[in-house]
Design an enzyme around this catalytic site. Structure first.
Site, PDB file in Angstrom:
ATOM      1  N   HIS A 179      -1.191  -1.373 -10.054  1.00 50.57           N
ATOM      2  CA  HIS A 179      -1.826  -2.194  -9.016  1.00 50.57           C
ATOM      3  C   HIS A 179      -2.334  -3.520  -9.598  1.00 50.57           C
ATOM      4  CE1 HIS A 179      -3.906  -1.891  -4.837  1.00 50.57           C
ATOM      5  NE2 HIS A 179      -3.397  -3.089  -5.067  1.00 50.57           N
ATOM      6  N   GLU A 227      -5.921   5.935  -6.678  1.00 49.67           N
ATOM      7  CA  GLU A 227      -5.980   5.071  -7.846  1.00 49.67           C
ATOM      8  C   GLU A 227      -7.374   5.136  -8.465  1.00 49.67           C
ATOM      9  OE1 GLU A 227      -4.850   1.170  -6.549  1.00 49.67           O
ATOM     10  OE2 GLU A 227      -2.809   1.761  -6.006  1.00 49.67           O
ATOM     11  N   ARG A 248       0.848  -1.183   0.000  1.00 50.16           N
ATOM     12  CA  ARG A 248       0.000   0.000   0.000  1.00 50.16           C
ATOM     13  C   ARG A 248       0.889   1.240   0.000  1.00 50.16           C
ATOM     14  NH1 ARG A 248      -2.892  -3.398  -1.153  1.00 50.16           N
ATOM     15  NH2 ARG A 248      -4.990  -3.922  -0.419  1.00 50.16           N
TER      16      ARG A 248
END
Length: 327
Positions: A285, A265, A236
């Protein structure tokens, strides 16, 4: 039930074998991403069960108050993006299998792919070769170097094993109980957090983002790293203090970063500070984004919907709601 799936960017879920678990339910799949409350409220107004793909969309109290039909949110893993208190207040069950028995091998594999790519400058050489340039620099061998694992959980332990297989010296820093597990597994433990950051040639973060770990990597920690070191973050973005990574890379310590996660994001601006730096390789991601991982994850997620429809909710993270859940 009316089931809505958000943020399935490539319309992948319909292609999975486990999607058949939703036979008999009316399923709506959205392939784009929106976060505006009005837009989400319109999309979800007839939804009984909402499927979330990890933390792509934030589900807050203001939105939940506008969804009187919503009975279930089904997902997998942690849930900092969901207002659990509001769900409980409104009678909405949140089911999330925490898969505490298995690591995400997909995330561990991507971590190692980023390590290799950054240390050997693979993306840069691919891009320049396609542009007609033969070799652009000299990379670094992994064997004999020190791999730092910050957070020795399921994924961290798996990545440590990859490092060992590549002939690296594995050094661990984590909570005391995790450090003891790492010691039992045969890995070295740093004497302090300061020493940990100073010694690592490659340092990989493997922690959940909770209040205690937010900003756990400080600007001071980064300045202790070698000029040749690589920091990798597939966990993260919030584990690193805001702005600290960009500032540290611009100052030259560490020398490189490989990231799969960002504060906000999705990232679609090519002028994002991290994307502008030549010392950074970045992916959008995709640590958990494989067909194999999706089959595992969404089998659980869809099973939770089937169980709820049968009147027996499972993996409930807000059990107080069961006394007054929406029928």
């Amino acid at each position: 039930m009316n089931v809505t799936i958000l943020d399935d960017y490539f319309d992948t879920l319909r292609t999975l074998d486990c999607f058949r678990k939703l036979d008999g339910h009316a399923v709506t799949v959205w392939n784009d991403h929106v976060q505006e409350i009005d837009a989400l409220a319109a999309r979800l107004e007839d939804t009984d069960a909402l499927v979330l793909i990890r933390e792509r969309t934030k589900i807050g109290g203001e939105l939940l108050d506008r969804l009187p039909r919503l009975k279930l949110i089904s997902q997998r893993s942690v849930y900092p993006h969901i207002d659990i208190a509001s769900c409980t207040r409104l009678g909405i069950v949140v089911s999330s299998n925490m898969h505490s028995d298995t690591p995400s091998y997909a995330a561990a594999e991507l971590t190692w792919a980023l390590v290799l790519s950054a240390m050997r400058e693979i993306p840069q050489n691919v891009a320049t070769l396609k542009a007609g340039i033969w070799q652009i620099g000299v990379g670094h061998t992994l064997r004999g170097k020190t791999l730092g694992i910050f957070g020795y959980g399921r994924i961290g332990a798996t990545v440590a094993g990859y490092g060992k297989a590549f002939g690296m010296k594995v050094l661990v820093w984590s909570r005391e109980d995790s450090r003891e597990r790492a010691r039992v597994d045969g890995y070295d433990i740093a004497a302090s957090k300061e020493e940990f950051f100073e010694r690592c040639d490659v340092l990989s973060l493997h922690m959940r983002l909770v209040p205690a770990t937010r900003g756990i990597v400080t600007a001071g920690d980064l300045t202790r790293m070698k000029k040749t070191a690589l920091i990798v973050n597939t966990s993260r973005a919030g584990l690193i203090a805001p702005g600290a990574l960009v500032a540290a890379l611009e100052a030259g310590r560490p020398g490189m970063a490989a990231v799969d996660v960002f504060e906000e994001e999705p990232v679609t601006d090519p002028n994002h500070p991290l994307l502008r730096l030549s010392s950074v390789i970045a992916t959008p991601h995709i640590g958990y984004v494989t067909y194999d991982e999706y089959e595992l994850q969404f089998a659980d997620i869809f099973d939770q919907i089937v169980a709820f429809a049968a009147g027996t909710p499972v993996n409930v993270v807000n059990p107080d709601v069961l006394e007054h859940r929406r029928a």
